[in-house]
Design an enzyme around this catalytic site. Structure first.
Site, mmCIF file in Angstrom:
data_model
loop_
_atom_site.group_PDB
_atom_site.id
_atom_site.type_symbol
_atom_site.label_atom_id
_atom_site.label_comp_id
_atom_site.label_asym_id
_atom_site.label_seq_id
_atom_site.Cartn_x
_atom_site.Cartn_y
_atom_site.Cartn_z
ATOM 1 N N GLY A 135 -6.066 2.860 -3.030
ATOM 2 C CA GLY A 135 -5.228 3.966 -3.774
ATOM 3 C C GLY A 135 -4.393 4.864 -3.038
ATOM 4 N N TYR B 139 -15.934 8.788 -16.818
ATOM 5 C CA TYR B 139 -15.496 9.222 -15.521
ATOM 6 C C TYR B 139 -16.614 9.605 -14.880
ATOM 7 C CZ TYR B 139 -12.518 11.219 -12.118
ATOM 8 O OH TYR B 139 -11.809 11.828 -10.723
ATOM 9 N N ALA C 52 -19.784 9.154 -15.391
ATOM 10 C CA ALA C 52 -20.769 8.020 -15.014
ATOM 11 C C ALA C 52 -20.203 7.436 -13.921
ATOM 12 C CB ALA C 52 -20.944 7.200 -16.154
ATOM 13 N N ALA C 53 -19.395 7.201 -13.692
ATOM 14 C CA ALA C 53 -18.660 6.332 -12.554
ATOM 15 C C ALA C 53 -18.888 7.031 -11.347
ATOM 16 C CB ALA C 53 -17.246 6.078 -12.835
HETATM 17 P P1 NDP Z 1 -3.589 9.346 -8.304
HETATM 18 O O1 NDP Z 1 -3.637 9.227 -9.932
HETATM 19 O O2 NDP Z 1 -2.662 10.490 -7.918
HETATM 20 O O3 NDP Z 1 -3.564 8.154 -7.740
HETATM 21 C C1 NDP Z 1 -4.267 7.174 -8.096
HETATM 22 C C2 NDP Z 1 -4.242 5.974 -6.942
HETATM 23 O O4 NDP Z 1 -5.344 4.828 -7.128
HETATM 24 C C3 NDP Z 1 -2.774 5.191 -6.858
HETATM 25 O O5 NDP Z 1 -2.775 5.051 -5.517
HETATM 26 C C4 NDP Z 1 -3.029 4.209 -7.563
HETATM 27 O O6 NDP Z 1 -2.249 3.137 -7.246
HETATM 28 C C5 NDP Z 1 -4.490 3.695 -7.219
HETATM 29 N N1 NDP Z 1 -5.266 2.706 -8.065
HETATM 30 C C6 NDP Z 1 -5.529 3.001 -9.488
HETATM 31 N N2 NDP Z 1 -6.142 1.975 -10.061
HETATM 32 C C7 NDP Z 1 -6.225 1.034 -8.915
HETATM 33 C C8 NDP Z 1 -6.763 -0.262 -8.777
HETATM 34 N N3 NDP Z 1 -7.459 -0.979 -9.812
HETATM 35 N N4 NDP Z 1 -6.877 -0.794 -7.892
HETATM 36 C C9 NDP Z 1 -6.067 -0.177 -6.524
HETATM 37 N N5 NDP Z 1 -5.436 0.898 -6.585
HETATM 38 C C10 NDP Z 1 -5.681 1.660 -7.594
HETATM 39 O O7 NDP Z 1 -5.145 9.876 -8.249
HETATM 40 P P2 NDP Z 1 -5.769 11.123 -7.445
HETATM 41 O O8 NDP Z 1 -4.994 11.222 -6.002
HETATM 42 O O9 NDP Z 1 -5.782 12.363 -8.151
HETATM 43 O O10 NDP Z 1 -7.153 10.625 -7.192
HETATM 44 C C11 NDP Z 1 -7.762 9.663 -6.115
HETATM 45 C C12 NDP Z 1 -9.210 9.736 -6.129
HETATM 46 O O11 NDP Z 1 -9.822 11.165 -6.229
HETATM 47 C C13 NDP Z 1 -9.652 9.119 -7.611
HETATM 48 O O12 NDP Z 1 -10.897 8.332 -7.584
HETATM 49 C C14 NDP Z 1 -10.068 10.426 -8.568
HETATM 50 O O13 NDP Z 1 -10.978 10.017 -9.483
HETATM 51 C C15 NDP Z 1 -10.738 11.135 -7.198
HETATM 52 N N6 NDP Z 1 -10.551 12.693 -7.711
HETATM 53 C C16 NDP Z 1 -9.316 13.255 -8.117
HETATM 54 C C17 NDP Z 1 -9.420 14.668 -8.524
HETATM 55 C C18 NDP Z 1 -8.116 15.288 -8.755
HETATM 56 O O14 NDP Z 1 -8.362 16.606 -9.291
HETATM 57 N N7 NDP Z 1 -7.026 14.695 -8.578
HETATM 58 C C19 NDP Z 1 -10.583 15.507 -8.503
HETATM 59 C C20 NDP Z 1 -11.991 14.603 -8.032
HETATM 60 C C21 NDP Z 1 -11.591 13.300 -7.762
HETATM 61 P P3 NDP Z 1 -0.589 2.929 -7.872
HETATM 62 O O15 NDP Z 1 0.119 4.152 -7.047
HETATM 63 O O16 NDP Z 1 -0.210 1.454 -7.462
HETATM 64 O O17 NDP Z 1 -0.973 3.031 -9.253
#
Ligand code: NDP
Length: 247
Positions: free
Chosen positions: A12, A155, A157-158
């Site tokens: 991601g 979320y 749980a994960a």
């Molecule tokens: P975004 O929604 O901005 O970006 C998500 C990213 O994950 C994108 O690059 C997307 O790719 C990729 N992605 C989604 N599904 C898949 C998949 N099945 N396989 C590969 N890549 C995938 O998320 P954030 O930057 O906000 O969050 C990043 C991480 O941080 C996550 O795990 C989130 O749970 C965690 N987090 C975020 C918080 C927040 O406040 N934003 C707070 C706490 C944790 P594509 O561009 O191709 O869609």
């Protein structure tokens, strides 16, 4: 430049926190594999920023929840680069809903991507890391995995599951000099949180001692610490990056 010559995979990496991590680790000298699932243009933008930071890398498309795609992609990285040094399990999604209304498919999608995906990637990456007796696995969990949140039972749980995975893998891999840690962001300004209304954002800020939402770069700094030399004696830990909203 403590990651000079190292190879990094950020799942991601195309947007949000993952993008900031790619840019930060590229600035430390690492070669970056920026994973995405659906958005090649965004991954390309990340790579432009990686190059602007003085680094280099490439985009790699795969769905973290698909074990065959994960294995093939990480095997290819091993073939092309000879190794994989740092894995950042960052890919994540939300499918929010109150328990009474949450569908099984919403539960499965979030668990499959956020938790099982991290396991698949760590399993494949650790094979390469074990051979070289050096590695860093960094799992991006969440404050929600610790505090819980109404409407996010899947979320939470994960993300709580990732903490158990982090500690168990840290114990399992320590003898091979592979550290495994988590970073738990609070509310960070990305696409994931952009749908929150201004009212809700103000309410959240009121619950944060530092009185602001975080930036992706705030999280990238914690990842950089754990990935670099300074973090070499830290394993099985979760570093909270949340402005003090959960202590
Ligand atoms: P975004 O929604 O901005 O970006 C998500 C990213 O994950 C994108 O690059 C997307 O790719 C990729 N992605 C989604 N599904 C898949 C998949 N099945 N396989 C590969 N890549 C995938 O998320 P954030 O930057 O906000 O969050 C990043 C991480 O941080 C996550 O795990 C989130 O749970 C965690 N987090 C975020 C918080 C927040 O406040 N934003 C707070 C706490 C944790 P594509 O561009 O191709 O869609």
């Amino acid at each position: 430049m403590s990651l000079q010559g190292k190879t990094v995979l950020v799942t991601g990496g195309s947007r949000g926190i993952g993008r900031a991590v790619c840019v930060r680790l590229a600035g430390m000298g690492a070669y970056i594999y920026c994973n995405y699932v659906s958005n090649p243009a965004a991954a390309e933008e990340t790579l432009e920023l990686v190059r602007a930071a003085g680094g280099d890398g490439e985009a790699v498309a795969f769905d973290v929840a698909d074990v065959e795609q994960v294995q093939a992609a990480i095997k290819q990285i091993g073939t092309d680069r000879g190794t994989l040094d740092v894995l950042v399990n960052n890919a994540g999604i939300t499918r929010d809903g109150l328990v009474a209304r949450m569908k099984e498919s919403d539960w499965d999608a979030v668990l499959d991507t956020n938790l099982k995906g991290a396991f698949f990637c760590a399993k494949a990456a650790s094979r390469l890391m074990m051979k070289q007796r050096w590695g860093r696995i960094i799992n991006i969990t969440s404050v929600i995995g610790f505090a819980g949140n109404a409407g996010q039972v899947n979320y939470a749980a994960a993300k709580a599951g990732m903490v158990g995975v982090t500690k168990s893998m840290a114990r399992e891999f320590a003898s091979r000099n592979i550290t495994v840690n988590g970073v738990a962001p609070g509310y960070i300004v990305t696409d994931m949180t952009s749908e929150l209304s201004e009212d809700i954002q103000d309410k959240i800020k009121g619950e944060i001692p530092l009185s602001r939402l975080g930036s992706p770069e705030d999280v990238a700094g914690a990842v950089a610490y754990l990935a670099g030399n300074d973090g070499s004696y830290v394993t099985g830990q979760v570093l909270h990056v949340n402005g003090g909203m959960y202590m």
